[in-house]
Design a protein around this motif. Structure first.
Motif, PDB file in Angstrom:
ATOM      1  N   SER A  88       0.832  -1.192   0.000  1.00  0.00           N
ATOM      2  CA  SER A  88       0.000   0.000   0.000  1.00  0.00           C
ATOM      3  C   SER A  88       0.868   1.243   0.000  1.00  0.00           C
ATOM      4  N   SER A  89       0.452   2.249  -0.754  1.00  0.00           N
ATOM      5  CA  SER A  89       1.148   3.530  -0.704  1.00  0.00           C
ATOM      6  C   SER A  89       0.962   4.188   0.657  1.00  0.00           C
ATOM      7  N   PHE A  90      -0.154   3.834   1.342  1.00  0.00           N
ATOM      8  CA  PHE A  90      -0.391   4.368   2.682  1.00  0.00           C
ATOM      9  C   PHE A  90       0.659   3.855   3.658  1.00  0.00           C
ATOM     10  N   LEU A  91       1.051   2.587   3.509  1.00  0.00           N
ATOM     11  CA  LEU A  91       2.039   1.987   4.394  1.00  0.00           C
ATOM     12  C   LEU A  91       3.467   2.231   3.902  1.00  0.00           C
ATOM     13  N   LEU A  98       2.887  -9.301   8.012  1.00  0.00           N
ATOM     14  CA  LEU A  98       2.390  -9.592   9.346  1.00  0.00           C
ATOM     15  C   LEU A  98       2.355 -11.107   9.515  1.00  0.00           C
ATOM     16  N   LYS A  99       3.103 -11.600  10.475  1.00  0.00           N
ATOM     17  CA  LYS A  99       3.129 -13.034  10.744  1.00  0.00           C
ATOM     18  C   LYS A  99       2.898 -13.268  12.230  1.00  0.00           C
ATOM     19  N   GLY A 100       2.147 -14.305  12.553  1.00  0.00           N
ATOM     20  CA  GLY A 100       1.960 -14.586  13.965  1.00  0.00           C
ATOM     21  C   GLY A 100       0.787 -15.500  14.246  1.00  0.00           C
ATOM     22  N   GLU A 106       4.743 -10.670  14.494  1.00  0.00           N
ATOM     23  CA  GLU A 106       5.981 -10.091  13.972  1.00  0.00           C
ATOM     24  C   GLU A 106       5.600  -9.265  12.755  1.00  0.00           C
ATOM     25  N   LEU A 107       5.875  -7.966  12.811  1.00  0.00           N
ATOM     26  CA  LEU A 107       5.487  -7.052  11.741  1.00  0.00           C
ATOM     27  C   LEU A 107       6.732  -6.462  11.113  1.00  0.00           C
ATOM     28  N   THR A 108       6.842  -6.617   9.797  1.00  0.00           N
ATOM     29  CA  THR A 108       7.987  -6.095   9.063  1.00  0.00           C
ATOM     30  C   THR A 108       7.519  -5.005   8.115  1.00  0.00           C
ATOM     31  N   LEU A 109       8.047  -3.806   8.286  1.00  0.00           N
ATOM     32  CA  LEU A 109       7.676  -2.655   7.464  1.00  0.00           C
ATOM     33  C   LEU A 109       8.478  -2.654   6.168  1.00  0.00           C
ATOM     34  N   PRO A 110       8.052  -1.872   5.174  1.00  0.00           N
ATOM     35  CA  PRO A 110       8.728  -1.883   3.869  1.00  0.00           C
ATOM     36  C   PRO A 110      10.228  -1.614   3.942  1.00  0.00           C
ATOM     37  N   GLY A 111      10.663  -0.799   4.890  1.00  0.00           N
ATOM     38  CA  GLY A 111      12.089  -0.503   5.005  1.00  0.00           C
ATOM     39  C   GLY A 111      12.903  -1.621   5.604  1.00  0.00           C
ATOM     40  N   ALA A 127       2.076   0.885  14.370  1.00  0.00           N
ATOM     41  CA  ALA A 127       2.918   0.910  13.173  1.00  0.00           C
ATOM     42  C   ALA A 127       2.238   1.578  11.981  1.00  0.00           C
ATOM     43  N   THR A 128       0.925   1.396  11.854  1.00  0.00           N
ATOM     44  CA  THR A 128       0.222   1.863  10.653  1.00  0.00           C
ATOM     45  C   THR A 128      -0.873   2.874  10.936  1.00  0.00           C
TER      46      THR A 128
END
Length: 213
Positions: A88-91, A98-100, A106-111, A127-128
Motif C-alpha cells: 500500500s502507498s499508505f504503508l 504480518l506473521k503470527g 511479527e510485523l515487518t515494514l517496507p524498510g 505501526a500503521t
C-alpha cells in the motif's frame, strides 16, 4: 394493613430484579431474522474445519484518524497461525508483512524494520495507525462468529448470513461466491463497522492448502 406495608419492600425488590434481568435487543433490520436456516449448523461445522487456506484481495480502512487501502498479496492461514502480506502507498512503497498467531505478531515494514509484540492489534495500530480486529478476522472472513465472544447472527430472506454483531463490531456480508467446489459459498466482500471505524475486505480468490505437503 400492616402486612401490606411489610410487602412493599419485597415487591420493590422483585420489580428491580426483573428490570435488571430484562435484556433489550435491538430491533431486527427489515427482511432479516435471527433464526438460522436448517442448513446453518452443517455449514458452520464444515467451514470451521476449513482452516488451511490462502486468499488474495483488497483491504480498505476508514477511520477518523486516517484511511487507506492495501492489496492483500496473500493471506495464508494455518490453524491459528497467519502470514499476511500487504502492499500500500499508505504503508509505504513495497510490502508490509504480518506473521503470527492470536497472542503474538511479527510485523515487518517496507524498510525492513521488524517489530514484535504479544498484542498484535496494538502493534498494527502503532505501526500503521489502522485499528483492525485481528483476533476475529480469520473467523469473520469465513462467515463465522469468533469463538471468544457472544455473537448475534442475522440472516436475510435468501437464508444467507447477512450480519454478525460481536465485540462491538457489526460485520456485514455484502457478497458471497462459490470459490471452492468442496465448500459452500464463502464471503467475497465483508464490511466490519464499529462506531466511526470501517474495515472492508474484498476477496479475489480463495485457495485450500489442506492437500499440500
Amino acid at each position: 394493613m400492616w402486612w401490606h406495608l411489610r410487602l412493599l419492600p419485597v415487591l420493590a425488590l422483585v420489580i428491580l430484579i426483573q428490570a435488571c434481568t430484562t435484556i433489550r435487543l435491538e430491533p431486527l433490520p427489515d427482511g432479516m431474522t435471527d433464526q438460522p436456516p436448517a442448513s446453518w449448523n452443517a455449514r458452520a461445522r464444515q467451514v470451521s474445519g476449513f482452516n488451511q487456506w490462502r486468499l488474495t484481495g483488497k483491504l480498505a480502512v476508514r477511520q477518523p484518524s486516517d484511511s487507506g487501502t492495501a492489496l492483500i498479496n496473500h493471506w495464508i492461514q494455518s490453524g491459528e497461525s497467519y502470514d499476511l502480506a500487504l502492499s500500500s502507498s499508505f504503508l509505504g512503497m513495497g510490502s508490509t508483512l504480518l506473521k503470527g498467531r492470536p497472542d503474538y505478531m511479527e510485523l515487518t515494514l517496507p524498510g525492513g524494520d521488524t517489530y514484535r509484540s504479544s498484542d498484535p492489534e496494538a502493534l498494527v495500530t502503532a505501526a500503521t495507525g489502522w485499528q483492525l480486529p485481528l483476533k476475529s478476522l480469520s473467523w469473520w472472513i469465513r462467515g463465522l462468529p469468533a469463538p471468544d465472544g457472544n455473537a448475534r447472527l442475522l440472516f436475510n430472506a435468501q437464508q444467507q448470513l447477512a450480519l454478525i454483531r460481536q465485540s462491538g463490531w457489526e460485520i456485514r456480508y455484502d457478497r458471497w461466491k462459490r470459490f471452492l467446489p468442496d465448500l459452500p459459498a464463502l464471503p467475497a466482500r465483508i464490511t466490519a463497522v464499529k462506531g466511526e471505524k470501517r474495515v472492508r475486505m474484498v476477496v479475489a480468490q480463495w485457495e485450500s492448502l489442506e492437500d499440500r505437503p
